[in-house]
Design a protein around this motif. Structure first.
Motif, PDB file in Angstrom:
ATOM      1  N   SER A 794     109.608   9.935  34.993  1.00 52.67           N
ATOM      2  CA  SER A 794     110.252  10.508  33.807  1.00 52.67           C
ATOM      3  C   SER A 794     109.249  11.264  32.953  1.00 52.67           C
ATOM      4  O   SER A 794     109.515  12.367  32.463  1.00 52.67           O
ATOM      5  N   MET A 795     108.074  10.670  32.767  1.00 46.77           N
ATOM      6  CA  MET A 795     107.050  11.319  31.944  1.00 46.77           C
ATOM      7  C   MET A 795     106.594  12.640  32.573  1.00 46.77           C
ATOM      8  O   MET A 795     106.391  13.630  31.879  1.00 46.77           O
ATOM      9  N   ARG A 796     106.444  12.652  33.880  1.00 50.27           N
ATOM     10  CA  ARG A 796     106.008  13.882  34.548  1.00 50.27           C
ATOM     11  C   ARG A 796     107.084  14.963  34.455  1.00 50.27           C
ATOM     12  O   ARG A 796     106.765  16.149  34.332  1.00 50.27           O
ATOM     13  N   THR A 797     108.324  14.555  34.527  1.00 55.98           N
ATOM     14  CA  THR A 797     109.411  15.525  34.372  1.00 55.98           C
ATOM     15  C   THR A 797     109.365  16.157  32.994  1.00 55.98           C
ATOM     16  O   THR A 797     109.521  17.377  32.838  1.00 55.98           O
ATOM     17  N   ALA A 798     109.152  15.341  31.967  1.00 57.61           N
ATOM     18  CA  ALA A 798     109.084  15.862  30.599  1.00 57.61           C
ATOM     19  C   ALA A 798     107.857  16.745  30.411  1.00 57.61           C
ATOM     20  O   ALA A 798     107.926  17.799  29.766  1.00 57.61           O
ATOM     21  N   VAL A 799     106.731  16.333  30.979  1.00 58.86           N
ATOM     22  CA  VAL A 799     105.498  17.132  30.870  1.00 58.86           C
ATOM     23  C   VAL A 799     105.685  18.491  31.533  1.00 58.86           C
ATOM     24  O   VAL A 799     105.174  19.509  31.045  1.00 58.86           O
ATOM     25  N   ALA A 800     106.420  18.527  32.632  1.00 53.97           N
ATOM     26  CA  ALA A 800     106.635  19.791  33.342  1.00 53.97           C
ATOM     27  C   ALA A 800     107.376  20.812  32.491  1.00 53.97           C
ATOM     28  O   ALA A 800     107.282  22.011  32.748  1.00 53.97           O
ATOM     29  N   THR A 801     108.098  20.356  31.480  1.00 54.72           N
ATOM     30  CA  THR A 801     108.798  21.283  30.589  1.00 54.72           C
ATOM     31  C   THR A 801     107.889  21.837  29.498  1.00 54.72           C
ATOM     32  O   THR A 801     108.280  22.731  28.760  1.00 54.72           O
ATOM     33  N   GLY A 802     106.702  21.258  29.365  1.00 56.91           N
ATOM     34  CA  GLY A 802     105.771  21.704  28.326  1.00 56.91           C
ATOM     35  C   GLY A 802     105.661  20.766  27.141  1.00 56.91           C
ATOM     36  O   GLY A 802     105.017  21.100  26.148  1.00 56.91           O
ATOM     37  N   ALA A 803     106.267  19.580  27.235  1.00 59.16           N
ATOM     38  CA  ALA A 803     106.285  18.646  26.096  1.00 59.16           C
ATOM     39  C   ALA A 803     105.082  17.706  26.138  1.00 59.16           C
ATOM     40  O   ALA A 803     105.222  16.483  26.019  1.00 59.16           O
ATOM     41  N   ASN A 804     103.886  18.241  26.276  1.00 64.64           N
ATOM     42  CA  ASN A 804     102.698  17.398  26.407  1.00 64.64           C
ATOM     43  C   ASN A 804     102.415  16.592  25.145  1.00 64.64           C
ATOM     44  O   ASN A 804     102.079  15.405  25.213  1.00 64.64           O
ATOM     45  N   ALA A 805     102.519  17.207  23.975  1.00 63.42           N
ATOM     46  CA  ALA A 805     102.229  16.496  22.725  1.00 63.42           C
ATOM     47  C   ALA A 805     103.254  15.392  22.476  1.00 63.42           C
ATOM     48  O   ALA A 805     102.907  14.305  21.997  1.00 63.42           O
ATOM     49  N   THR A 806     104.499  15.658  22.812  1.00 63.84           N
ATOM     50  CA  THR A 806     105.543  14.644  22.645  1.00 63.84           C
ATOM     51  C   THR A 806     105.266  13.434  23.520  1.00 63.84           C
ATOM     52  O   THR A 806     105.336  12.284  23.065  1.00 63.84           O
ATOM     53  N   ILE A 807     104.930  13.677  24.764  1.00 66.67           N
ATOM     54  CA  ILE A 807     104.675  12.566  25.689  1.00 66.67           C
ATOM     55  C   ILE A 807     103.391  11.837  25.303  1.00 66.67           C
ATOM     56  O   ILE A 807     103.331  10.603  25.377  1.00 66.67           O
ATOM     57  N   TRP A 808     102.383  12.577  24.881  1.00 68.09           N
ATOM     58  CA  TRP A 808     101.160  11.894  24.433  1.00 68.09           C
ATOM     59  C   TRP A 808     101.448  11.034  23.204  1.00 68.09           C
ATOM     60  O   TRP A 808     100.945   9.908  23.090  1.00 68.09           O
ATOM     61  N   GLY A 809     102.265  11.542  22.307  1.00 74.70           N
ATOM     62  CA  GLY A 809     102.621  10.756  21.122  1.00 74.70           C
ATOM     63  C   GLY A 809     103.293   9.445  21.478  1.00 74.70           C
ATOM     64  O   GLY A 809     103.178   8.452  20.737  1.00 74.70           O
ATOM     65  N   MET A 810     103.998   9.401  22.616  1.00 70.41           N
ATOM     66  CA  MET A 810     104.612   8.157  23.074  1.00 70.41           C
ATOM     67  C   MET A 810     103.606   7.281  23.818  1.00 70.41           C
ATOM     68  O   MET A 810     103.467   6.086  23.525  1.00 70.41           O
ATOM     69  N   LEU A 811     102.883   7.877  24.770  1.00 67.73           N
ATOM     70  CA  LEU A 811     102.006   7.082  25.620  1.00 67.73           C
ATOM     71  C   LEU A 811     100.832   6.492  24.858  1.00 67.73           C
ATOM     72  O   LEU A 811     100.289   5.452  25.276  1.00 67.73           O
ATOM     73  N   ARG A 812     100.432   7.112  23.783  1.00 63.78           N
ATOM     74  CA  ARG A 812      99.330   6.535  22.993  1.00 63.78           C
ATOM     75  C   ARG A 812      99.728   5.188  22.390  1.00 63.78           C
ATOM     76  O   ARG A 812      98.866   4.411  21.968  1.00 63.78           O
ATOM     77  N   HIS A 813     101.027   4.905  22.349  1.00 66.66           N
ATOM     78  CA  HIS A 813     101.502   3.604  21.892  1.00 66.66           C
ATOM     79  C   HIS A 813     101.899   2.701  23.065  1.00 66.66           C
ATOM     80  O   HIS A 813     101.949   1.486  22.906  1.00 66.66           O
ATOM     81  N   THR A 814     102.187   3.295  24.213  1.00 67.38           N
ATOM     82  CA  THR A 814     102.561   2.504  25.390  1.00 67.38           C
ATOM     83  C   THR A 814     101.339   1.928  26.085  1.00 67.38           C
ATOM     84  O   THR A 814     101.308   0.743  26.449  1.00 67.38           O
ATOM     85  N   VAL A 815     100.332   2.765  26.271  1.00 65.33           N
ATOM     86  CA  VAL A 815      99.146   2.362  27.035  1.00 65.33           C
ATOM     87  C   VAL A 815      98.447   1.141  26.447  1.00 65.33           C
ATOM     88  O   VAL A 815      98.099   0.208  27.190  1.00 65.33           O
ATOM     89  N   PRO A 816      98.197   1.061  25.133  1.00 68.11           N
ATOM     90  CA  PRO A 816      97.504  -0.124  24.610  1.00 68.11           C
ATOM     91  C   PRO A 816      98.236  -1.435  24.896  1.00 68.11           C
ATOM     92  O   PRO A 816      97.608  -2.457  25.149  1.00 68.11           O
ATOM     93  N   VAL A 817      99.567  -1.414  24.871  1.00 71.02           N
ATOM     94  CA  VAL A 817     100.331  -2.628  25.152  1.00 71.02           C
ATOM     95  C   VAL A 817     100.067  -3.114  26.573  1.00 71.02           C
ATOM     96  O   VAL A 817      99.900  -4.321  26.822  1.00 71.02           O
ATOM     97  N   LEU A 818      99.969  -2.200  27.511  1.00 72.48           N
ATOM     98  CA  LEU A 818      99.773  -2.564  28.902  1.00 72.48           C
ATOM     99  C   LEU A 818      98.316  -2.891  29.210  1.00 72.48           C
ATOM    100  O   LEU A 818      98.033  -3.791  30.003  1.00 72.48           O
ATOM    101  N   LEU A 819      97.406  -2.178  28.573  1.00 72.44           N
ATOM    102  CA  LEU A 819      95.990  -2.470  28.802  1.00 72.44           C
ATOM    103  C   LEU A 819      95.578  -3.799  28.176  1.00 72.44           C
ATOM    104  O   LEU A 819      94.635  -4.445  28.629  1.00 72.44           O
ATOM    105  N   ALA A 820      96.279  -4.196  27.132  1.00 77.35           N
ATOM    106  CA  ALA A 820      95.941  -5.468  26.482  1.00 77.35           C
ATOM    107  C   ALA A 820      96.083  -6.628  27.455  1.00 77.35           C
ATOM    108  O   ALA A 820      95.328  -7.611  27.388  1.00 77.35           O
ATOM    109  N   ASP A 821      97.052  -6.544  28.374  1.00 72.66           N
ATOM    110  CA  ASP A 821      97.250  -7.628  29.341  1.00 72.66           C
ATOM    111  C   ASP A 821      96.064  -7.774  30.280  1.00 72.66           C
ATOM    112  O   ASP A 821      95.797  -8.859  30.796  1.00 72.66           O
ATOM    113  N   LEU A 822      95.347  -6.665  30.537  1.00 76.73           N
ATOM    114  CA  LEU A 822      94.225  -6.723  31.476  1.00 76.73           C
ATOM    115  C   LEU A 822      93.056  -7.531  30.939  1.00 76.73           C
ATOM    116  O   LEU A 822      92.193  -7.968  31.688  1.00 76.73           O
ATOM    117  N   SER A 823      93.025  -7.718  29.618  1.00 75.94           N
ATOM    118  CA  SER A 823      91.914  -8.448  29.013  1.00 75.94           C
ATOM    119  C   SER A 823      92.128  -9.957  29.050  1.00 75.94           C
ATOM    120  O   SER A 823      91.238 -10.717  28.688  1.00 75.94           O
TER     121      SER A 823
END
Length: 886
Positions: A794-823
């Motif tokens: 889904s993210m790649r589909t959205a990025v392909a339209t040119g919505a890079n800032a929108t997707i980054w604005g979301m993933l910057r909040h998604t990634v920390p939640v998932l990386l926290a589990d690795l610790s």
């Protein structure tokens, strides 16, 4: 003649054949008109016992009583004869005395029919034997031949044995490779041994029964032509069964190159393996290998690309003199869309760059390195001996699709003829909100103004409906059908209810009872939405029968369901002048649809409504002056594998609203609303949104389980309405964002695409809370409700339209939640697909020039090793920390 017709009607085929054998050609032709009349009679109801009994005899007799080849072929292949035909043996016996040329004409006409005509192969083959004509090679004949040969279990021999005995093997085997969609039929036989087509044909080429070179050429040509996946699998298996010699492989070098470049993935992989073997044996020149690599390295299949890079590395390692030719070919992968491929190519260049003999080759490699992602570009500059270039400031402008503009509804159809046509279309397709609402309004208007003309125009539309039976015994079954426990299935079902009312097929007492209880369907989360929709339909039906409405007050102005205040005031004024009594449910729906968000427009219209001097005008004035639509309090509920939302009561939807509409404002409970749901029609969801076009949160909270099911239970189609939810009005809050989040993780691609569309619509309208949906996605992945691999797509589909800032604005909040589990030591490993999610985040950060620190990223990037997760974490950290030139 009468004896023949009696035998045919009774289904006595043997007696009919005996009678036909004793007739002259003239007598047979004289019987044909009666046979044709009988066929017309049986075709009116061909599923009766009488028809099933008569058809085989009729099929045989009609074949014998015609003299034209075209007429006989049409009769033999007729669709109404297909279910109960005469046996091929009987038909061949009846036609055995005809001239060979005539029989050849018939069989070729039959063979030209499409495969779907299901002309028996035994009939066509028998006619070929009788006529001595060349065997047809059409799709229908070849498909029949393959099926006939493949049914070895019926005769006890093998496919190989039967092919050896076939007198037309050479011609039909050649046609096999030219026939479309044949792979599925070939696949029905065994995959190995003498019962398999692949090994049987291969064995026949070894024995010399089939020309080996011509057969191999035909198989390769078929793979080059492409086709369905079943064809790829079968003909590739056949090619492998031929076990080509090295000399034969060299003869088809151009074919292997073409297949590796353009064929389907599984076929390209085989061609690539053949070329790799030739290359490692020195059968390919460096230039040929470089040309091949230029095509393969830009395929999307990572497995093929990696295999090609491995091959290039082996060839360069064996013969250093090929480096000048092959390293630039490797460098073409620097521009591949996948960063892993770029890194593999860079490692390969770094390993062998010292073997490059000329400065020109090094310069070409340095120039190609400019295509690498920033994380690899700096590394390439160092390893290739080029001076590092400071990063330029990133100039980025977000590109979002334009937000959809609401479409204004066209007026209701003016003529009953146009109305009838639109009703017919809606009954066939269910239509959208705009089509349904304007047609509904048109039906009400014409039922009020010219009922007789309406009934006449509706005749062809309703003639085929089961409920339009004229026999009174059907009356009660019609009433039961529309008042069943499941309610109205969809909008078309509601339209049928109104048509049945107009046609007088429902009792007035039935309409009155349904009106009083508002046809409560099932007590599930959707019930308030379904109940409000049905309440208006039933009240309109009752009024059509007792006191027709001049028109509907609640017909929206816009396709979203929104109604302009001035338009509603004008309609109420017209009702006042006509002296018409307002329908409670219609007026309630109008209040829920009227625009209140624009306070300037609403307050101005409130004064004009009050001036009407009617109770409805006063109620509308009060409603418009009360402020923007209320938003209830929401509360999140997290269970073992999902997040759901509850809502509090909406007081303004209680009070003066009819009982059918009050449940819309009642609380939503995760634990209470668990009854079995019968609202399986996907098309109803758009109409539910149109109930509350400025309060989409109230609709979304009741449909949240559907969107959740698309991700958790892999249902199909539940997320299709998400773009309409994004286009609707009112606050986009907790329920809307969570709905889109579930859609982004849906099982089926079409549902994910709908969720991406909704995401981009919200972003384009400035209504997307990227932090909220990003955090929700992180939690949903942690709970297992959303799979990272689906989210990545889904993210790649959205990025392909040119919505890079929108997707980054979301993933910057998604990634920390998932990386926290690795610790935490309790986690066995990262979630599958997390590395791909980091790759998308890194790509967005590189393109947008984002500079910030992400919690837990450094710890992941500092891990030992070079796993893909660690590599992508380092890439993301590098992109976020990169310093730009002053």
């Amino acid at each position: 003649m009468s004896s023949l017709m009696d035998a045919v009607r009774a289904g006595r085929t043997a007696e009919a054949v005996s009678l036909l054998d004793g007739m002259t050609d003239a007598e047979r032709r004289a019987c044909f008109p009666e046979l044709r009349a009988l066929r017309k009679e049986l075709r009116a109801d061909q599923w009766t016992a009488q028809a099933r009994r008569a058809y085989p005899a009729l099929h045989a007799a009609g074949t014998a009583c015609q003299t034209g080849a075209a007429g006989v072929a049409n009769w033999l292949a007729a669709s109404d004869m297909r279910w109960w035909p005469a046996s091929p043996g009987v038909l061949i016996d009846l036609l055995g005395d005809r001239a060979p040329g005539w029989l050849g004409d018939v069989v070729h006409r039959l063979a030209e029919r499409p495969v779907s005509s299901r002309v028996p192969y035994e009939l066509m083959a028998g006619l070929v034997r009788l006529s001595g004509c060349p065997v047809p090679t059409t799709e229908a004949y070849v498909h029949g031949w393959v099926e006939h040969i493949g049914h070895v279990w019926q005769r006890g021999d093998t496919v190989l044995d039967r092919l050896r005995k076939d007198p037309h093997l050479g011609r039909l085997a050649a046609a096999l490779f030219e026939t479309n969609d044949i792979g599925g039929r070939l696949a029905w036989t065994a995959t190995e041994g003498p019962d398999s087509w692949t090994e049987a044909l291969a064995r026949l080429t070894v024995e010399g029964v089939l020309d080996r070179k011509a057969t191999v050429d035909a198989c390769l040509a078929r793979l080059l032509r492409g086709g369905p996946a079943a064809d790829h699998r079968v003909f590739l298996r056949m090619l492998k069964a031929f076990a080509l010699t090295r000399e034969e492989e060299r003869e088809h070098l151009a074919d292997w190159l073409a297949l590796a470049s353009d064929a389907a993935s599984v076929v390209a992989a085989h061609a690539q393996s053949v070329l790799a073997s030739l290359a490692l044996d020195g059968e390919l020149t460096a230039r040929q290998l470089a040309e091949l690599s230029g095509a393969v390295l830009f395929r999307t299949e990572k497995k093929l690309v990696r295999a090609q890079l491995v091959l290039l590395g082996k060839v360069i390692a064996r013969d250093a003199s090929t480096a000048d030719e092959l390293l630039p070919a490797v460098a073409q992968a620097f521009g591949h869309e996948d960063s892993d491929v770029q890194e593999r190519a860079l490692k390969l260049v770094e390993r062998h760059v010292r073997k490059a003999g000329t400065a020109a080759v090094r310069e070409e490699l340095v120039a190609a390195a400019g295509q690498l992602i920033p994380f690899l570009r700096a590394r390439a500059a160092q390893s290739l001996g080029a001076s590092a270039v400071a990063a330029e400031p990133v100039t980025y402008e977000e590109v979002l699709p334009p937000a959809p503009e609401p479409a204004r509804l066209a007026p209701a159809p003016d003529s009953v003829t146009e109305l009838a046509e639109e009703i017919g279309a809606l009954l066939a397709t269910d239509g959208d909100v705009a089509a349904f609402e304007r047609t509904l309004d048109g039906l009400v208007r014409h039922a009020y103004g010219d009922r007789d003309m309406l009934l006449e125009a509706l005749e062809p539309v309703v003639a085929g409906r089961w409920w339009d039976q004229r026999d009174p015994q059907y009356r009660f079954s019609v009433d039961d059908h529309f008042t069943g426990n499941h309610g109205l299935f969809n909008a078309a079902h509601g339209l049928e209810l109104l048509l049945a009312t107009v046609r007088g097929k429902l009792l007035t007492t039935t309409l009155h009872k349904a009106l009083r209880r508002w046809t409560v369907t099932t007590d599930c989360g959707h019930s308030p939405l379904a109940r409000a929709f049905e309440a208006r339909i039933w009240e309109v039906a009752y009024r059509i029968r007792t006191e027709p409405l001049p028109f509907l007050l609640s017909t929206p102005t816009w396709g979203t369901g929104l109604l302009e205040p001035d338009e509603l005031v004008a309609r109420l004024d017209q009702y006042r002048r006509l002296g018409a009594r307002v329908s409670d449910a219609d007026f309630a729906q109008a209040l829920l649809r009227v625009r209140r968000g624009d306070r300037t427009v609403a307050e101005a219209a409130a004064g004009r409504a009050a001036a009407l001097g009617t109770p409805e005008g006063a109620r509308l004035s009060e409603w418009l002056a009360s402020g923007a639509p209320a938003v209830p309090a929401f509360r999140r509920r997290t269970t073992e594998d999902r997040i759901l939302v509850e809502s509090a009561e909406v007081a303004e939807l209680q009070g003066d609203f009819p009982s059918g509409f009050r449940p819309l404002g009642r609380p939503v409970s995760v634990y209470r609303d668990r009854w079995r749901c019968y609202h399986w029609s996907d098309g109803m969801r758009q109409h539910w949104l149109a109930l509350l076009p400025e309060q989409r949160e109230l609709v979304a909270v009741r449909m949240l389980r559907d969107f959740c099911a698309a991700a958790v239970h892999d249902t199909r189609g539940d997320a299709a309405v998400l773009p309409l939810l994004a286009e609707s009005g009112g606050e986009a809050g907790e329920a809307v964002h969570l709905s889109v989040a579930y859609g982004l993780g849906a099982r089926h691609p079409e549902d994910r695409l709908a969720a991406v569309d909704a995401l981009l619509v919200l972003a384009a309208r400035g209504q997307l809370d990227a932090g909220r949906i990003g955090a929700d996605l992180g939690q949903l992945v942690r709970l297992g409700a959303v799979k990272p691999s689906r989210l990545v797509e889904s993210m790649r589909t959205a990025v392909a339209t040119g919505a890079n800032a929108t997707i980054w604005g979301m993933l910057r909040h998604t990634v920390p939640v998932l990386l926290a589990d690795l610790s935490t030591e309790s986690v066995a490993g990262p979630a599958r697909g997390l590395a791909d999610l980091l790759a998308v985040a890194a790509e967005c950060a590189e393109r947008t020039g984002a500079r910030e620190e992400i919690p837990h990223l450094a710890r992941t990037a500092d891990r030992r090793g070079s796993s893909r997760l660690v590599t992508q974490a380092r890439r993301l950290r590098s992109a976020l920390a990169e310093e730009v030139a002053a």
